[in-house]
Design a protein around this motif. Sequence first.
Motif, short mmCIF file in Angstrom:
data_model
loop_
_atom_site.label_atom_id
_atom_site.label_comp_id
_atom_site.label_asym_id
_atom_site.label_seq_id
_atom_site.Cartn_x
_atom_site.Cartn_y
_atom_site.Cartn_z
N TRP A 18 0.88 -1.18 -0.03
CA TRP A 18 0.10 -0.06 -0.16
C TRP A 18 0.88 1.20 0.00
O TRP A 18 0.46 2.35 -0.48
N MET A 19 2.20 1.09 0.46
CA MET A 19 2.93 2.39 0.56
C MET A 19 3.70 2.63 -0.82
O MET A 19 3.78 3.90 -1.20
N VAL A 20 3.79 1.34 -1.49
CA VAL A 20 4.35 1.70 -2.83
C VAL A 20 3.19 2.36 -3.84
O VAL A 20 3.32 3.27 -4.67
N ALA A 21 1.91 1.81 -3.58
CA ALA A 21 0.85 2.42 -4.43
C ALA A 21 0.71 3.89 -4.11
O ALA A 21 0.10 4.56 -4.85
N LEU A 22 0.74 4.14 -2.87
CA LEU A 22 0.59 5.40 -2.19
C LEU A 22 1.31 6.60 -2.99
O LEU A 22 0.69 7.83 -3.25
N VAL A 23 2.51 6.18 -3.50
CA VAL A 23 3.41 7.07 -4.30
C VAL A 23 2.72 7.45 -5.57
O VAL A 23 2.60 8.72 -5.88
N THR A 24 2.13 6.59 -6.21
CA THR A 24 1.48 6.85 -7.49
C THR A 24 0.21 7.78 -7.14
O THR A 24 -0.06 8.57 -8.02
N THR A 25 -0.26 7.26 -6.19
CA THR A 25 -1.70 7.70 -5.73
C THR A 25 -1.68 9.30 -5.68
O THR A 25 -2.22 10.10 -6.00
N MET A 26 -0.54 9.69 -4.82
CA MET A 26 -0.36 11.05 -4.30
C MET A 26 0.24 11.85 -5.63
O MET A 26 -0.34 13.35 -5.68
N VAL A 27 1.06 11.47 -6.58
CA VAL A 27 1.21 12.20 -7.71
C VAL A 27 0.02 12.41 -8.54
O VAL A 27 -0.27 13.75 -8.89
N PHE A 28 -0.99 11.37 -8.76
CA PHE A 28 -2.07 11.74 -9.21
C PHE A 28 -3.00 12.86 -8.39
O PHE A 28 -3.87 13.48 -8.86
N TRP B 199 9.14 12.42 2.46
CA TRP B 199 9.53 13.48 1.56
C TRP B 199 9.45 13.04 0.18
O TRP B 199 9.18 13.77 -0.63
N PHE B 200 9.80 11.79 -0.16
CA PHE B 200 9.69 11.26 -1.44
C PHE B 200 8.31 11.41 -1.92
O PHE B 200 8.03 12.05 -3.18
N VAL B 201 7.20 11.00 -1.13
CA VAL B 201 5.84 11.17 -1.42
C VAL B 201 5.33 12.63 -1.84
O VAL B 201 4.83 13.05 -2.65
N PHE B 202 5.82 13.46 -0.68
CA PHE B 202 5.23 15.08 -0.80
C PHE B 202 6.16 15.31 -2.17
O PHE B 202 5.18 16.27 -2.88
N MET B 203 7.22 15.13 -2.53
CA MET B 203 7.93 16.04 -3.67
C MET B 203 7.32 15.36 -4.93
O MET B 203 7.25 16.27 -5.84
N ARG B 204 6.99 14.09 -5.03
CA ARG B 204 6.28 13.52 -6.14
C ARG B 204 4.77 14.21 -6.26
O ARG B 204 4.41 14.30 -7.46
N THR B 205 4.19 14.62 -5.20
CA THR B 205 2.88 15.11 -5.29
C THR B 205 3.05 16.36 -5.96
O THR B 205 2.02 17.21 -6.68
N MET B 206 3.89 17.28 -5.55
CA MET B 206 4.29 18.53 -6.16
C MET B 206 4.63 18.52 -7.73
O MET B 206 4.32 19.31 -8.57
N VAL B 207 5.34 17.47 -8.17
CA VAL B 207 5.67 17.16 -9.32
C VAL B 207 4.53 17.14 -10.18
O VAL B 207 4.26 17.33 -11.29
N GLY C 85 -1.98 15.25 -6.67
CA GLY C 85 -1.43 16.57 -7.04
C GLY C 85 -1.89 16.84 -8.32
O GLY C 85 -2.22 18.23 -8.63
N TYR C 86 -2.06 16.10 -9.39
CA TYR C 86 -2.45 16.17 -10.57
C TYR C 86 -3.79 16.79 -10.63
O TYR C 86 -4.31 17.52 -11.18
N MET C 87 -4.63 16.04 -9.79
CA MET C 87 -6.05 16.24 -9.72
C MET C 87 -6.33 17.71 -9.10
O MET C 87 -7.26 18.39 -9.50
N LEU C 88 -5.66 18.01 -8.07
CA LEU C 88 -5.83 19.20 -7.54
C LEU C 88 -5.55 20.42 -8.48
O LEU C 88 -6.21 21.50 -8.24
N CYS C 89 -4.64 20.22 -9.06
CA CYS C 89 -3.87 21.53 -9.99
C CYS C 89 -4.60 21.57 -11.41
O CYS C 89 -4.63 22.62 -11.95
#
Length: 490
Positions: A84-94, A139-147, A96-100
Amino acid sequence: MASKKEEEVSAIRLEEFHKHPLSPVKDVKKTYTVEEAVEAIGFGRFHILLFLIMGSTSVVEAMEIMLLAVVSPVIRCEWHLEDWMVALVTTMVFFGYMLCSALLGHLADRYGRWKIIFICFIWGVYFSLLTSFSPTYGWFVFMRTMVGCGVSGHAQGYIIKTEFVPSKYRGYMLPMSAIFWLIGSTFIIIFASVIIPVLGWRWLIRISIVPSIVLIVLFKFIPESARYNVSAGNGAAAIKTLEKIARMNRSSLPEGTLEEPYWENRGSFRDLIDPKYLRTTLQIWLIWFGTSFAYYGIILTSSELLERNLVCGAQETAAETVVVADEIRNPCHCQLFGPSDYKAMIISTVGEITLIPLNILGINVIGRRLSLAITMFLTGVFYLLLNICTGNSGLIALLFILRSLASANFNTIYIYTAEVYPTTVRAFGMGSCSSLSRIGGMIAPFIAQVLIAQSVIGGLTLFAVVCFLCSLSAFTLPIETKGRALKQVT
């Protein structure tokens, strides 16, 4: 006597005519619209430059998305992550995509497409670089969300292409954008196979931002959309842009002056849910959700099936015992990609362009709606076929076809969305659709990386059902945009 009177009357009328001659007919003022100007200029050198530069934004976006697939096994091992932690990385990227996406679409309609894509590329480079220095998983998850937030602005490049390309070429040129996505996906896989074993994933991310930096420099050669300038009341800038394009294409503008209505209320949500567009908006929201869900689902499913060697969806009983024992010792499935895995990913990625000729034929002959309905239906069928126990070659073949169908879905819905909305709300319409699609992208990792680990049949069937629903929605869309001029206002 009567003849004499007629002569006198004629003489009087002739005298009156000389005294009061007919007023000369005033010259009718010739005008033309942006649509007429774009059609008159035609296709030429400017459009080739536009296609190469703005099309390359898809290279960067593909690299950022595929980066998640090739880096996931490495960070799973480095930080001992659970599924679930690996999946969360992709989810958080999207996420950030969704929010913006919708916000940036609104801003693009208000302040211009060029400004938004330029700022988003700088934003993406900055946070991608910071990602490579992430000390922890958080920090990795947060930065990828910003990306992800920055990547969401790349859609403005597609809109700029749509608004400059003549109508009869849109159905041919826009699907070709898939080639750039293929280039980006292939590059990041090749880079990963070479860089990760030697320098690690951090240097892979640092090297992957080079194309973004190059594009930031090249953006100066592409002007702001003339359609946007006209809708914003900046007719002088629009004329200057159109004249420049005409010179590059060795063509000319229509006779007369450019006249289009100024529309102050641009990028309004009310326009999307106006009775004229309400049904279309709701249906394409569903299609965008399903298209993204299916596309990123197959990308992540591919890496999971290859990484865990789930070729037949299930292992033999003896093998299951070994896997369970291994999970007790190593619950994070620490298995890095080998050369054969990277090769399989490249082969399935190349599948994205195999259907481009048929995709172009379909959207130009049978229309956008029916073409999308067919490819979405076939995507669902091939998701179900993945449940069949085959060898490694059979799995790669199915993944190859699925990637090509999923790519065709994206090609068609991108074109349809850009064509169906008017200029005053086109960027916001595209942004809202991108936001909805990222919900599909957020859910896909938990199906592809969590549910499929528990039930391959359950996960793949869920992907198929969503595709079938989207196929029905596409078939019943109320507006066909094939051969339709781009509208300026609602």
